[in-house]
Design an enzyme around this catalytic site. Structure first.
Site, PDB file in Angstrom:
ATOM      1  N   HIS A   1      -3.330   7.288   2.749  1.00 30.85           N
ATOM      2  CA  HIS A   1      -3.734   5.955   2.303  1.00 30.85           C
ATOM      3  C   HIS A   1      -5.090   5.657   2.946  1.00 30.85           C
ATOM      4  O   HIS A   1      -5.291   5.901   4.136  1.00 30.85           O
ATOM      5  CB  HIS A   1      -2.681   4.933   2.752  1.00 30.85           C
ATOM      6  CG  HIS A   1      -3.087   3.515   2.525  1.00 30.85           C
ATOM      7  ND1 HIS A   1      -3.626   3.080   1.341  1.00 30.85           N
ATOM      8  CD2 HIS A   1      -3.034   2.427   3.340  1.00 30.85           C
ATOM      9  CE1 HIS A   1      -3.892   1.784   1.426  1.00 30.85           C
ATOM     10  NE2 HIS A   1      -3.543   1.367   2.633  1.00 30.85           N
TER      11      HIS A   1
ATOM     12  N   ASN B   1     -10.101  -0.230   0.722  1.00 30.48           N
ATOM     13  CA  ASN B   1      -8.648  -0.141   0.594  1.00 30.48           C
ATOM     14  C   ASN B   1      -8.220  -0.739  -0.754  1.00 30.48           C
ATOM     15  O   ASN B   1      -8.378  -1.936  -0.972  1.00 30.48           O
ATOM     16  CB  ASN B   1      -8.021  -0.905   1.772  1.00 30.48           C
ATOM     17  CG  ASN B   1      -6.504  -0.871   1.759  1.00 30.48           C
ATOM     18  OD1 ASN B   1      -5.882  -0.505   0.760  1.00 30.48           O
ATOM     19  ND2 ASN B   1      -5.898  -1.266   2.874  1.00 30.48           N
TER      20      ASN B   1
ATOM     21  N   CYS C   1       0.814  -1.219   0.000  1.00 32.77           N
ATOM     22  CA  CYS C   1       0.000   0.000   0.000  1.00 32.77           C
ATOM     23  C   CYS C   1       0.852   1.276   0.000  1.00 32.77           C
ATOM     24  O   CYS C   1       0.349   2.349  -0.307  1.00 32.77           O
ATOM     25  CB  CYS C   1      -0.934   0.012   1.197  1.00 32.77           C
ATOM     26  SG  CYS C   1      -2.015  -1.415   1.247  1.00 32.77           S
TER      27      CYS C   1
HETATM   28  O1  UT7 Z   1      -3.197  -1.181   3.913  1.00 30.71           O
HETATM   29  C1  UT7 Z   1      -2.916  -1.963   5.003  1.00 30.71           C
HETATM   30  C2  UT7 Z   1      -4.004  -2.981   5.156  1.00 30.71           C
HETATM   31  N1  UT7 Z   1      -4.410  -3.283   6.479  1.00 30.71           N
HETATM   32  C3  UT7 Z   1      -5.068  -2.455   7.310  1.00 30.71           C
HETATM   33  O2  UT7 Z   1      -5.255  -1.294   7.052  1.00 30.71           O
HETATM   34  C4  UT7 Z   1      -5.594  -3.043   8.577  1.00 30.71           C
HETATM   35  C5  UT7 Z   1      -5.469  -2.144   9.766  1.00 30.71           C
HETATM   36  N2  UT7 Z   1      -6.344  -2.642  10.808  1.00 30.71           N
HETATM   37  C6  UT7 Z   1      -7.656  -2.322  10.868  1.00 30.71           C
HETATM   38  O3  UT7 Z   1      -8.137  -1.532  10.066  1.00 30.71           O
HETATM   39  C7  UT7 Z   1      -8.473  -2.892  11.997  1.00 30.71           C
HETATM   40  O4  UT7 Z   1      -7.624  -3.560  12.897  1.00 30.71           O
HETATM   41  C8  UT7 Z   1      -9.562  -3.885  11.497  1.00 30.71           C
HETATM   42  C9  UT7 Z   1     -10.658  -3.109  10.773  1.00 30.71           C
HETATM   43  C10 UT7 Z   1      -8.966  -4.927  10.585  1.00 30.71           C
HETATM   44  C11 UT7 Z   1     -10.217  -4.581  12.685  1.00 30.71           C
HETATM   45  O5  UT7 Z   1     -10.759  -3.620  13.571  1.00 30.71           O
HETATM   46  P1  UT7 Z   1     -10.470  -3.743  15.117  1.00 30.71           P
HETATM   47  O6  UT7 Z   1     -11.195  -2.663  15.773  1.00 30.71           O
HETATM   48  O7  UT7 Z   1      -8.972  -3.781  15.298  1.00 30.71           O
HETATM   49  O8  UT7 Z   1     -11.153  -5.116  15.469  1.00 30.71           O
HETATM   50  P2  UT7 Z   1     -10.498  -6.429  16.094  1.00 30.71           P
HETATM   51  O9  UT7 Z   1      -9.634  -7.106  15.096  1.00 30.71           O
HETATM   52  O10 UT7 Z   1      -9.906  -6.053  17.413  1.00 30.71           O
HETATM   53  O11 UT7 Z   1     -11.770  -7.294  16.304  1.00 30.71           O
HETATM   54  C12 UT7 Z   1     -12.829  -6.885  17.207  1.00 30.71           C
HETATM   55  C13 UT7 Z   1     -13.964  -7.879  17.101  1.00 30.71           C
HETATM   56  C14 UT7 Z   1     -13.504  -9.335  17.115  1.00 30.71           C
HETATM   57  O12 UT7 Z   1     -14.446 -10.082  17.845  1.00 30.71           O
HETATM   58  P3  UT7 Z   1     -14.122 -10.531  19.366  1.00 30.71           P
HETATM   59  O13 UT7 Z   1     -12.870 -11.338  19.267  1.00 30.71           O
HETATM   60  O14 UT7 Z   1     -13.926  -9.244  20.115  1.00 30.71           O
HETATM   61  O15 UT7 Z   1     -15.341 -11.298  19.743  1.00 30.71           O
HETATM   62  C15 UT7 Z   1     -13.574  -9.737  15.664  1.00 30.71           C
HETATM   63  O16 UT7 Z   1     -13.785 -11.114  15.499  1.00 30.71           O
HETATM   64  O17 UT7 Z   1     -14.641  -7.693  15.846  1.00 30.71           O
HETATM   65  C16 UT7 Z   1     -14.757  -8.949  15.193  1.00 30.71           C
HETATM   66  N3  UT7 Z   1     -14.756  -8.726  13.748  1.00 30.71           N
HETATM   67  C17 UT7 Z   1     -15.882  -8.516  13.051  1.00 30.71           C
HETATM   68  N4  UT7 Z   1     -17.172  -8.450  13.412  1.00 30.71           N
HETATM   69  C18 UT7 Z   1     -18.072  -8.196  12.453  1.00 30.71           C
HETATM   70  C19 UT7 Z   1     -13.701  -8.703  12.912  1.00 30.71           C
HETATM   71  N5  UT7 Z   1     -14.115  -8.467  11.655  1.00 30.71           N
HETATM   72  C20 UT7 Z   1     -15.464  -8.351  11.712  1.00 30.71           C
HETATM   73  C21 UT7 Z   1     -16.458  -8.119  10.752  1.00 30.71           C
HETATM   74  N6  UT7 Z   1     -17.736  -8.021  11.172  1.00 30.71           N
HETATM   75  N7  UT7 Z   1     -16.165  -7.916   9.456  1.00 30.71           N
END
Ligand code: UT7
Length: 329
Positions: free
Chosen positions: A254, A284, A114
């Site tokens: 980005h 993204n 990215c």
């Molecule tokens: O260009 C580089 C590419 N990568 C990125 O930009 C990624 C950067 N990271 C992020 O944008 C965020 O970390 C994410 C959007 C990927 C995730 O958000 P988060 O606030 O960090 O969530 P998390 O991974 O801490 O997950 C929180 C909860 C989890 O459930 P539990 O374990 O708390 O029960 C996940 O399983 O949200 C759950 N979860 C979802 N729920 C509904 C994860 N994805 C989803 C989903 N829908 N799509």
């Protein structure tokens, strides 16, 4: 004699097919509310199965060349920054060269995920500055839908397909690329990767069965890295450009997560109208996010000659990049 490098033309291409959060709700265990609240994304574009990244990149390239008033025969070099090349080799730049008929152009791909567009801009600028090359095409983007596991809700809601392109050439002294900061932290290499299909894990029935040909990501670690480097690299780019935060007319980050963008905007005390956001519509799209957002900002009349534009990106590697442009057109 040194020359001043800058962007002399921009273009982008986004596939027509829109995939909404409502459709994703029917594919994986997710909700529109979760996706919008945690990422800011509402829909993304998906390329048709018969197209590869070079098809998207070629259309973006033609538009950038038209914008710059440059004929493909004038190009000295084509740099393609993508994490989804058509194939491992030949490089995708050569395939775009073939499509353009840009027979004089040297061709190579650059992989900084990215962060790739700013990396590509930086490399092209060095050639233009030194005078060895005059007109360079930088294409950035991705066809991430091809390497997305559509059963993994942690990743499939985030990405989309698209391409952006810039012609890098000589601009008036005092304009163009004022600073570039490039960096990487290889200790985070496993946080965002496509494990199989290379020399470490060649394609096999097992790798396919285990889903190793899909993108794997530790979202939380990438998030922490992104917030940190957005602050640090952007700060360095501003200092190196010899300007202050107040001089920034437009921030083009980005587009990965609205929370990462808002944290950076807060840190730089940038009001909403100085921050370009389009991830709600495209998600993204890797190295395409910055050229697409910059060109959309131009189309909306948000960029005028002399504006200071701050760009910042992060991605697999983990890589990061930031730059300040003084708009020359
Ligand atoms: O260009 C580089 C590419 N990568 C990125 O930009 C990624 C950067 N990271 C992020 O944008 C965020 O970390 C994410 C959007 C990927 C995730 O958000 P988060 O606030 O960090 O969530 P998390 O991974 O801490 O997950 C929180 C909860 C989890 O459930 P539990 O374990 O708390 O029960 C996940 O399983 O949200 C759950 N979860 C979802 N729920 C509904 C994860 N994805 C989803 C989903 N829908 N799509």
């Amino acid at each position: 004699m040194q020359h001043t490098p800058g962007i002399t033309g921009l273009g982008y291409y986004l596939p027509e097919r829109v995939l909404t959060n409502a459709e994703l709700e029917r594919m994986v265990d997710t909700t529109d509310e979760w996706i919008v609240a945690r990422t800011g994304i509402r829909e993304r574009r998906i390329a048709p199965p018969e197209e590869a990244f070079s098809d998207l990149g070629l259309r973006a390239a033609n538009r950038a060349l038209h914008d710059a008033g440059v004929d493909p025969s004038e190009l000295d070099m084509i740099i393609v920054a993508t994490d989804t090349p058509d194939m491992i080799f030949p490089n995708t730049a050569s395939l775009i060269q073939r499509g353009l008929g840009a027979w004089r152009a040297a061709c190579f791909d650059l992989l900084a995920a990215c962060s790739g567009f700013i990396y590509g801009l930086s490399v092209a600028s060095q050639y233009v500055r030194s005078g060895t090359h005059e007109k360079i095409l930088v294409v950035g983007g991705s066809l991430l839908s091809r390497i997305t596991d559509w059963q993994d809700r942690n990743t499939c809601v985030l990405f989309g397909d698209g391409a952006g392109a810039a012609v890098v050439g000589r601009v008036e002294a005092g304009f163009g690329l004022l600073s570039v900061i490039l960096g990487a932290d290889g200790r985070g290499a496993t946080h965002l990767s496509l494990p199989a299909g290379g020399s470490r894990l060649p394609a096999s029935h097992e790798t396919v069965e285990q889903g190793m040909h899909y993108l794997h990501m530790n979202g939380r670690e990438v998030f922490k890295f992104a917030v940190r480097v957005f602050e640090e690299a952007a700060e360095e780019a501003i200092v190196q450009a010899g300007i202050s935060k107040e001089d920034i007319d437009l921030f083009v980050p980005h587009q990965a997560n609205i929370r990462i963008i808002e944290a950076a905007a807060k840190r730089y005390a940038l009001p909403k109208e100085k921050v370009m956001v389009n991830l709600d519509r495209y998600g993204n799209i890797s190295a395409a996010t910055i050229p697409v957002a910059l060109q959309e900002a131009r189309e909306a009349g948000r960029v005028t000659k002399g504006d200071h534009i701050l760009m910042a990106a992060f991605g697999a590697g983990l890589t990061y990049a930031a730059a300040v442009l003084r708009w020359a057109l």
